[in-house]
Design a protein around this motif. Structure first.
Motif, PDB file in Angstrom:
ATOM      1  N   GLY A  10       0.822  -1.197   0.000  1.00 30.16           N
ATOM      2  CA  GLY A  10       0.000   0.000   0.000  1.00 30.16           C
ATOM      3  C   GLY A  10       0.854   1.245   0.000  1.00 30.16           C
ATOM      4  O   GLY A  10       2.059   1.181  -0.287  1.00 30.16           O
ATOM      5  N   SER A  11       0.215   2.352   0.307  1.00 28.05           N
ATOM      6  CA  SER A  11       0.902   3.637   0.349  1.00 28.05           C
ATOM      7  C   SER A  11       1.011   4.110   1.785  1.00 28.05           C
ATOM      8  O   SER A  11       0.055   4.010   2.553  1.00 28.05           O
ATOM      9  N   VAL A  12       2.161   4.647   2.127  1.00 23.47           N
ATOM     10  CA  VAL A  12       2.403   5.104   3.488  1.00 23.47           C
ATOM     11  C   VAL A  12       3.379   6.271   3.435  1.00 23.47           C
ATOM     12  O   VAL A  12       4.169   6.391   2.484  1.00 23.47           O
ATOM     13  N   GLN A  13       3.323   7.107   4.429  1.00 17.73           N
ATOM     14  CA  GLN A  13       4.273   8.220   4.511  1.00 17.73           C
ATOM     15  C   GLN A  13       5.591   7.739   5.109  1.00 17.73           C
ATOM     16  O   GLN A  13       5.633   6.746   5.848  1.00 17.73           O
ATOM     17  N   ALA A  14       6.632   8.458   4.797  1.00 17.86           N
ATOM     18  CA  ALA A  14       7.944   8.139   5.349  1.00 17.86           C
ATOM     19  C   ALA A  14       7.867   8.066   6.870  1.00 17.86           C
ATOM     20  O   ALA A  14       7.205   8.891   7.506  1.00 17.86           O
ATOM     21  N   GLY A  15       8.534   7.062   7.416  1.00 17.92           N
ATOM     22  CA  GLY A  15       8.498   6.838   8.853  1.00 17.92           C
ATOM     23  C   GLY A  15       7.421   5.866   9.294  1.00 17.92           C
ATOM     24  O   GLY A  15       7.422   5.412  10.445  1.00 17.92           O
ATOM     25  N   GLY A  16       6.526   5.543   8.387  1.00 20.04           N
ATOM     26  CA  GLY A  16       5.433   4.631   8.717  1.00 20.04           C
ATOM     27  C   GLY A  16       5.837   3.170   8.614  1.00 20.04           C
ATOM     28  O   GLY A  16       7.002   2.838   8.371  1.00 20.04           O
ATOM     29  N   SER A  17       4.856   2.310   8.813  1.00 23.21           N
ATOM     30  CA  SER A  17       5.092   0.865   8.820  1.00 23.21           C
ATOM     31  C   SER A  17       4.081   0.152   7.941  1.00 23.21           C
ATOM     32  O   SER A  17       2.948   0.616   7.767  1.00 23.21           O
ATOM     33  N   LEU A  18       4.505  -0.980   7.422  1.00 23.61           N
ATOM     34  CA  LEU A  18       3.626  -1.900   6.708  1.00 23.61           C
ATOM     35  C   LEU A  18       4.053  -3.320   7.045  1.00 23.61           C
ATOM     36  O   LEU A  18       5.227  -3.566   7.351  1.00 23.61           O
ATOM     37  N   ARG A  19       3.109  -4.241   6.979  1.00 23.70           N
ATOM     38  CA  ARG A  19       3.449  -5.641   7.140  1.00 23.70           C
ATOM     39  C   ARG A  19       2.975  -6.393   5.908  1.00 23.70           C
ATOM     40  O   ARG A  19       1.771  -6.421   5.608  1.00 23.70           O
ATOM     41  N   LEU A  20       3.914  -7.006   5.228  1.00 22.73           N
ATOM     42  CA  LEU A  20       3.595  -7.820   4.064  1.00 22.73           C
ATOM     43  C   LEU A  20       3.428  -9.267   4.509  1.00 22.73           C
ATOM     44  O   LEU A  20       4.127  -9.747   5.403  1.00 22.73           O
ATOM     45  N   SER A  21       2.509  -9.941   3.840  1.00 20.24           N
ATOM     46  CA  SER A  21       2.272 -11.343   4.116  1.00 20.24           C
ATOM     47  C   SER A  21       2.321 -12.124   2.809  1.00 20.24           C
ATOM     48  O   SER A  21       1.825 -11.659   1.784  1.00 20.24           O
TER      49      SER A  21
END
Length: 116
Positions: A10-21
């Protein structure tokens, strides 16, 4: 037949987090290693993180201490927790499984976009 299906991009701002599965159609321990690769526009596909069947992990220097690869054995999945994301992390992320005889299997990829 081995199937790998990525999700969580997805889209996120710098400093953010994502979890891929990465959902795997076989027991993850059937593979010598599972890994995440990424490919940015105009660049070659590169290894991001890998986990061997014995649990050893290795990471690209650019993601060290920010990304964590793990196995969710009960749910037949491989996860990539991505923290402190940077714009240069923007890429299509691919799940990879390597068999004990060296065959590679790939998912279709999931887009990660990090804005500054």
């Amino acid at each position: 037949q081995v199937q790998l299906v990525e999700s969580g991009g997805g889209s996120v701002q710098a400093g953010g987090s994502l979890r891929l599965s990465c959902a795997v159609s076989k027991n993850v321990f059937m593979f010598a290693a599972m890994a995440w690769y990424r490919q940015a526009p105009g660049k070659q596909r590169e290894l991001v993180a890998a986990i061997a069947v014995d649990g050893r992990t290795n990471y690209a220097e650019s993601v060290m201490d920010r990304f964590t690869i793990s196995r969710d054995v009960a749910n037949l999945a491989v996860l990539l927790q991505m923290n402190s994301l940077k714009p240069e992390d923007t890429a299509v992320y691919y799940c990879n499984a390597r068999s004990h005889v060296g065959s590679d299997y790939w998912g279709q990829g999931t887009q990660v976009t990090v804005s500054s």
